[in-house]
Design a protein around this motif. Structure first.
Motif, PDB file in Angstrom:
ATOM      1  N   ASP A  11       0.822  -1.207   0.000  1.00 11.62           N
ATOM      2  CA  ASP A  11       0.000   0.000   0.000  1.00 11.62           C
ATOM      3  C   ASP A  11       0.863   1.267   0.000  1.00 11.62           C
ATOM      4  OD1 ASP A  11      -2.277  -1.556   0.006  1.00 11.62           O
ATOM      5  OD2 ASP A  11      -2.576  -1.405   2.170  1.00 11.62           O
ATOM      6  N   LYS A  12       1.936   1.246   0.797  1.00  9.70           N
ATOM      7  CA  LYS A  12       2.837   2.395   0.854  1.00  9.70           C
ATOM      8  C   LYS A  12       3.514   2.596  -0.500  1.00  9.70           C
ATOM      9  CE  LYS A  12       6.648   4.273   3.546  1.00  9.70           C
ATOM     10  NZ  LYS A  12       7.577   4.054   4.651  1.00  9.70           N
ATOM     11  N   ARG A  53       1.529   6.595  -7.044  1.00  6.05           N
ATOM     12  CA  ARG A  53       0.432   7.493  -7.410  1.00  6.05           C
ATOM     13  C   ARG A  53       0.804   8.949  -7.154  1.00  6.05           C
ATOM     14  NH1 ARG A  53      -3.253   3.136  -4.787  1.00  6.05           N
ATOM     15  NH2 ARG A  53      -3.952   1.996  -6.627  1.00  6.05           N
ATOM     16  N   SER A  54       1.463   9.228  -6.037  1.00  5.52           N
ATOM     17  CA  SER A  54       1.811  10.620  -5.741  1.00  5.52           C
ATOM     18  C   SER A  54       2.951  11.118  -6.624  1.00  5.52           C
ATOM     19  CB  SER A  54       2.153  10.789  -4.261  1.00  5.52           C
ATOM     20  OG  SER A  54       3.343  10.100  -3.950  1.00  5.52           O
ATOM     21  N   ASP A  64       0.907   4.018  -2.973  1.00  3.66           N
ATOM     22  CA  ASP A  64       0.663   5.434  -2.700  1.00  3.66           C
ATOM     23  C   ASP A  64       1.813   6.295  -3.205  1.00  3.66           C
ATOM     24  OD1 ASP A  64      -1.780   4.899  -1.520  1.00  3.66           O
ATOM     25  OD2 ASP A  64      -1.012   4.984   0.543  1.00  3.66           O
TER      26      ASP A  64
END
Length: 178
Positions: free
Chosen positions: A4-5, A11-12, A8
């Motif tokens: 998940d990290k 995506r960022s 993220d």
């Protein structure tokens, strides 16, 4: 948690992208449909907007075995293109019909140079191609869920009809001054 990290972070890092419309006036409804459909398709690909049954986002399809590092990511490209099997006409050439699904998503993995320039590879790794193929296969379901894709299909239909009209000089055959 690690996955998940990592997702993220990807995506960022992608951040805002420049949108360039060429070949048509960017203020037209057609241009707006092209941009919105492309944008939404990329949201589905990144897992930021849900697809439909059978369409898993590219990022959600990445498996990271426990204790392993996430895979390196290249620049992903997805884009829409025409997807017609044929255009048929009567023997007299006075009626035409389009056959095929109309829309297809293609994919490519690009590289970046040290100066940040994108380099086309002409290839697409398996998970990237899998997303494009599933989006294409389930396009009808996506078009029901997100009407912008149905509008995109209409744009593609009209574009092909216009190309047939031009190639066959249909307006000239009936003295129609466009």
């Amino acid at each position: 948690m690690q996955r998940d990290k990592w997702l993220d972070g990807i995506r960022s890092r992608l951040g805002n992208q420049d949108i360039v419309v060429f070949g048509i006036n960017a203020r037209t409804r057609t241009a707006q449909v092209l941009v919105e459909a492309d944008y939404r398709m990329k949201l589905v690909g990144m897992g930021l907007e849900p697809g439909t049954v059978g369409v898993t986002s590219y990022l959600d399809s990445i498996e990271i075995p426990k204790g392993s590092s996430p895979p390196a990511t290249s620049v992903l490209r997805w884009w829409f293109t025409l997807n017609f099997d044929s255009v048929r006409s009567t023997k007299s050439g006075d009626a035409f019909s389009l056959h095929g699904p109309g829309v297809r998503v293609l994919s490519e993995n690009e590289l970046r140079t040290e100066r940040g320039e994108r380099v086309h590879t002409g290839t697409s790794e398996a998970l990237n191609a899998q997303f494009a193929q599933s989006f294409t296969k389930h396009f009808d379901g996506l078009a029901k869920k997100y009407p912008i894709y149905a509008e995109l299909r209409n744009v593609f239909d009209v574009s092909l009809v216009a190309a047939v009209m031009k190639s066959q000089d249909l307006p000239g055959q009936v003295d129609w001054e466009l």
